[in-house]
Design a protein around this motif. Structure first.
Motif, PDB file in Angstrom:
ATOM      1  N   TYR A 172       0.835  -1.205   0.000  1.00 54.23           N
ATOM      2  CA  TYR A 172       0.000   0.000   0.000  1.00 54.23           C
ATOM      3  C   TYR A 172       0.867   1.250   0.000  1.00 54.23           C
ATOM      4  CZ  TYR A 172      -3.672  -3.312   1.028  1.00 54.23           C
ATOM      5  OH  TYR A 172      -4.545  -4.375   0.954  1.00 54.23           O
ATOM      6  N   GLU A 173       0.584   2.163  -0.943  1.00 53.56           N
ATOM      7  CA  GLU A 173       1.438   3.342  -1.092  1.00 53.56           C
ATOM      8  C   GLU A 173       1.407   4.237   0.143  1.00 53.56           C
ATOM      9  OE1 GLU A 173       2.277   7.246  -3.809  1.00 53.56           O
ATOM     10  OE2 GLU A 173       0.657   5.922  -4.427  1.00 53.56           O
ATOM     11  N   ASP A 174       0.247   4.322   0.809  1.00 57.64           N
ATOM     12  CA  ASP A 174       0.174   5.225   1.963  1.00 57.64           C
ATOM     13  C   ASP A 174       0.877   4.655   3.194  1.00 57.64           C
ATOM     14  OD1 ASP A 174      -1.662   3.244   2.351  1.00 57.64           O
ATOM     15  OD2 ASP A 174      -3.346   4.543   2.853  1.00 57.64           O
ATOM     16  N   ASN A 175       1.202   3.346   3.155  1.00 64.81           N
ATOM     17  CA  ASN A 175       1.910   2.744   4.290  1.00 64.81           C
ATOM     18  C   ASN A 175       2.661   1.495   3.811  1.00 64.81           C
ATOM     19  OD1 ASN A 175       2.753   2.281   6.891  1.00 64.81           O
ATOM     20  ND2 ASN A 175       0.912   1.177   7.480  1.00 64.81           N
ATOM     21  N   PRO A 176       3.727   1.683   3.012  1.00 69.52           N
ATOM     22  CA  PRO A 176       4.420   0.525   2.447  1.00 69.52           C
ATOM     23  C   PRO A 176       5.046  -0.357   3.532  1.00 69.52           C
ATOM     24  CG  PRO A 176       5.129   2.578   1.399  1.00 69.52           C
ATOM     25  CD  PRO A 176       4.342   2.953   2.601  1.00 69.52           C
ATOM     26  N   SER A 177       4.914  -1.656   3.366  1.00 67.80           N
ATOM     27  CA  SER A 177       5.456  -2.602   4.341  1.00 67.80           C
ATOM     28  C   SER A 177       6.982  -2.695   4.212  1.00 67.80           C
ATOM     29  CB  SER A 177       4.854  -3.991   4.110  1.00 67.80           C
ATOM     30  OG  SER A 177       5.615  -4.976   4.770  1.00 67.80           O
ATOM     31  N   PRO A 178       7.734  -2.225   5.224  1.00 64.98           N
ATOM     32  CA  PRO A 178       9.200  -2.326   5.161  1.00 64.98           C
ATOM     33  C   PRO A 178       9.670  -3.767   5.005  1.00 64.98           C
ATOM     34  CG  PRO A 178       8.531  -0.884   6.968  1.00 64.98           C
ATOM     35  CD  PRO A 178       7.288  -1.549   6.463  1.00 64.98           C
ATOM     36  N   LYS A 179       8.956  -4.701   5.644  1.00 63.76           N
ATOM     37  CA  LYS A 179       9.339  -6.109   5.584  1.00 63.76           C
ATOM     38  C   LYS A 179       9.262  -6.638   4.149  1.00 63.76           C
ATOM     39  CE  LYS A 179       8.281 -10.568   7.741  1.00 63.76           C
ATOM     40  NZ  LYS A 179       7.358 -11.301   8.632  1.00 63.76           N
ATOM     41  N   GLU A 180       8.165  -6.316   3.459  1.00 61.80           N
ATOM     42  CA  GLU A 180       7.996  -6.775   2.073  1.00 61.80           C
ATOM     43  C   GLU A 180       9.025  -6.106   1.153  1.00 61.80           C
ATOM     44  OE1 GLU A 180       6.621  -9.283   1.267  1.00 61.80           O
ATOM     45  OE2 GLU A 180       4.490  -9.452   1.715  1.00 61.80           O
ATOM     46  N   LEU A 181       9.258  -4.804   1.363  1.00 66.72           N
ATOM     47  CA  LEU A 181      10.228  -4.102   0.537  1.00 66.72           C
ATOM     48  C   LEU A 181      11.634  -4.675   0.737  1.00 66.72           C
ATOM     49  CD1 LEU A 181       8.976  -0.417   0.933  1.00 66.72           C
ATOM     50  CD2 LEU A 181       8.801  -1.848  -1.117  1.00 66.72           C
ATOM     51  N   GLN A 182      11.968  -4.999   1.981  1.00 64.71           N
ATOM     52  CA  GLN A 182      13.271  -5.606   2.272  1.00 64.71           C
ATOM     53  C   GLN A 182      13.401  -6.973   1.596  1.00 64.71           C
ATOM     54  OE1 GLN A 182      15.969  -4.570   3.708  1.00 64.71           O
ATOM     55  NE2 GLN A 182      15.402  -2.748   4.867  1.00 64.71           N
ATOM     56  N   ARG A 183      12.311  -7.736   1.614  1.00 57.68           N
ATOM     57  CA  ARG A 183      12.326  -9.075   1.005  1.00 57.68           C
ATOM     58  C   ARG A 183      12.575  -8.980  -0.506  1.00 57.68           C
ATOM     59  NH1 ARG A 183       8.431 -12.877  -1.081  1.00 57.68           N
ATOM     60  NH2 ARG A 183       6.701 -11.405  -0.869  1.00 57.68           N
ATOM     61  N   ILE A 184      11.881  -8.039  -1.143  1.00 58.02           N
ATOM     62  CA  ILE A 184      12.035  -7.876  -2.593  1.00 58.02           C
ATOM     63  C   ILE A 184      13.411  -7.298  -2.922  1.00 58.02           C
ATOM     64  CG2 ILE A 184      11.138  -6.677  -4.628  1.00 58.02           C
ATOM     65  CD1 ILE A 184       8.339  -6.863  -3.271  1.00 58.02           C
ATOM     66  N   ALA A 185      13.874  -6.336  -2.112  1.00 59.70           N
ATOM     67  CA  ALA A 185      15.193  -5.749  -2.342  1.00 59.70           C
ATOM     68  C   ALA A 185      16.295  -6.798  -2.222  1.00 59.70           C
ATOM     69  CB  ALA A 185      15.439  -4.610  -1.351  1.00 59.70           C
ATOM     70  N   LYS A 186      16.150  -7.701  -1.264  1.00 61.64           N
ATOM     71  CA  LYS A 186      17.132  -8.778  -1.088  1.00 61.64           C
ATOM     72  C   LYS A 186      17.185  -9.659  -2.356  1.00 61.64           C
ATOM     73  CE  LYS A 186      18.510 -12.370   2.229  1.00 61.64           C
ATOM     74  NZ  LYS A 186      18.649 -13.483   1.290  1.00 61.64           N
ATOM     75  N   ALA A 187      15.994  -9.942  -2.907  1.00 61.00           N
ATOM     76  CA  ALA A 187      15.938 -10.741  -4.138  1.00 61.00           C
ATOM     77  C   ALA A 187      16.577  -9.975  -5.302  1.00 61.00           C
ATOM     78  CB  ALA A 187      14.487 -11.094  -4.467  1.00 61.00           C
ATOM     79  N   MET A 188      16.395  -8.657  -5.319  1.00 59.60           N
ATOM     80  CA  MET A 188      16.997  -7.843  -6.385  1.00 59.60           C
ATOM     81  C   MET A 188      18.517  -7.872  -6.300  1.00 59.60           C
ATOM     82  SD  MET A 188      14.396  -4.581  -6.390  1.00 59.60           S
ATOM     83  CE  MET A 188      14.994  -3.764  -7.865  1.00 59.60           C
ATOM     84  N   LYS A 189      19.052  -7.903  -5.082  1.00 61.36           N
ATOM     85  CA  LYS A 189      20.503  -8.014  -4.911  1.00 61.36           C
ATOM     86  C   LYS A 189      21.025  -9.301  -5.566  1.00 61.36           C
ATOM     87  CE  LYS A 189      21.850  -4.494  -2.230  1.00 61.36           C
ATOM     88  NZ  LYS A 189      22.757  -3.475  -2.809  1.00 61.36           N
ATOM     89  N   ASP A 190      20.148 -10.328  -5.601  1.00 61.61           N
ATOM     90  CA  ASP A 190      20.511 -11.613  -6.201  1.00 61.61           C
ATOM     91  C   ASP A 190      20.122 -11.711  -7.671  1.00 61.61           C
ATOM     92  OD1 ASP A 190      21.578 -12.526  -3.793  1.00 61.61           O
ATOM     93  OD2 ASP A 190      19.645 -13.313  -3.106  1.00 61.61           O
ATOM     94  N   GLY A 191      19.624 -10.593  -8.234  1.00 58.78           N
ATOM     95  CA  GLY A 191      19.344 -10.580  -9.666  1.00 58.78           C
ATOM     96  C   GLY A 191      17.884 -10.603 -10.071  1.00 58.78           C
ATOM     97  N   ALA A 192      16.975 -10.457  -9.119  1.00 61.11           N
ATOM     98  CA  ALA A 192      15.538 -10.497  -9.459  1.00 61.11           C
ATOM     99  C   ALA A 192      15.115  -9.273 -10.277  1.00 61.11           C
ATOM    100  CB  ALA A 192      14.701 -10.569  -8.179  1.00 61.11           C
ATOM    101  N   LEU A 193      14.179  -9.503 -11.199  1.00 55.08           N
ATOM    102  CA  LEU A 193      13.547  -8.413 -11.949  1.00 55.08           C
ATOM    103  C   LEU A 193      12.197  -8.106 -11.305  1.00 55.08           C
ATOM    104  CD1 LEU A 193      14.164  -9.227 -15.724  1.00 55.08           C
ATOM    105  CD2 LEU A 193      15.733  -8.301 -14.021  1.00 55.08           C
ATOM    106  N   VAL A 194      11.892  -6.821 -11.187  1.00 49.68           N
ATOM    107  CA  VAL A 194      10.686  -6.396 -10.472  1.00 49.68           C
ATOM    108  C   VAL A 194       9.921  -5.360 -11.297  1.00 49.68           C
ATOM    109  CG1 VAL A 194       9.804  -5.299  -8.361  1.00 49.68           C
ATOM    110  CG2 VAL A 194      11.809  -6.781  -8.236  1.00 49.68           C
TER     111      VAL A 194
END
Length: 205
Positions: free
Chosen positions: A8-30
């Motif tokens: 949700y844009e008005d209250n983005p989940s830090p946990k979910e963003l961290q999870r996706i960012a970690k995957a991006m460090k490993d090469g994930a496309l988002v």
């Protein structure tokens, strides 16, 4: 298969963003929301992911005109050569916002972009996009998924985006319906601003 993640844009989940960012460090496309159209992105420091994005776009990586999604103006100095006061005032007045500003690049650009003399910078007015950059710790390389020949819903409705991109990306962030107007692109590398593409942002700088 792509994971569809509701944030949700008005209250983005830090946990979910961290999870996706970690995957991006490993090469994930988002695919993620911005203040204009949804964007396709990856970590600017992961060459394999950058090559995948270039392949999807049908361009050679070293010639690709991808934008850098940055957290704030203070990030620019890492990738942009010294800019004058007038240019800085334009940036400060219009960012965050629906613009891509083309600026002179410096020697800190990732190795695959070393031959490029310019870089397109975006600081979108969208808390999900900014939160993802913060979680990643560096800019995201980005290209819009807007396609002039497609039915508009396919580029604005996350549930349809994930259908179309299911086998090409790892995550689609559902931040609600996106816009179907891309950013305004302004070249600030010369003496005067030059309009490259008129989009959502006003051209009255």
């Amino acid at each position: 298969m792509a994971q569809l993640v509701r944030i949700y844009e008005d209250n983005p989940s830090p946990k979910e963003l961290q999870r996706i960012a970690k995957a991006m460090k490993d090469g994930a496309l988002v695919i993620y929301p911005t203040d204009t159209v949804y964007g396709l992105g990856c970590d600017i420091n992961h060459k394999g992911a950058l090559e995948k994005v270039a392949k999807i776009r049908g361009v050679k990586l070293e010639k690709a005109n991808f934008s850098f999604i940055c957290e704030s103006l203070s990030d620019l100095s890492e990738y942009v050569s010294q800019i004058d006061t007038a240019t800085f005032k334009i940036l400060k007045r219009n960012l965050p916002g629906p613009y891509t500003f083309i600026l002179p690049g410096n020697n800190n650009l990732p190795s695959v972009f070393k031959k490029k003399k310019t870089v397109g910078i975006r600081v979108p007015d969208n808390s999900i996009a900014i939160g993802l950059v913060q979680a990643l710790g560096n800019p995201i390389i980005s290209t819009s998924i807007k396609d002039e020949d497609e039915v508009i819903e396919y580029t604005t409705d996350p549930s349809l985006i994930v259908e179309k991109w299911d086998k090409l990306v790892d995550y689609v962030i559902d931040g609600g319906y996106g816009d179907n107007v891309a950013s305004t692109v302004i070249d600030l590398t010369g003496d005067e601003p030059v309009l490259i593409r008129e989009g959502k942002g006003s051209v009255e700088l």
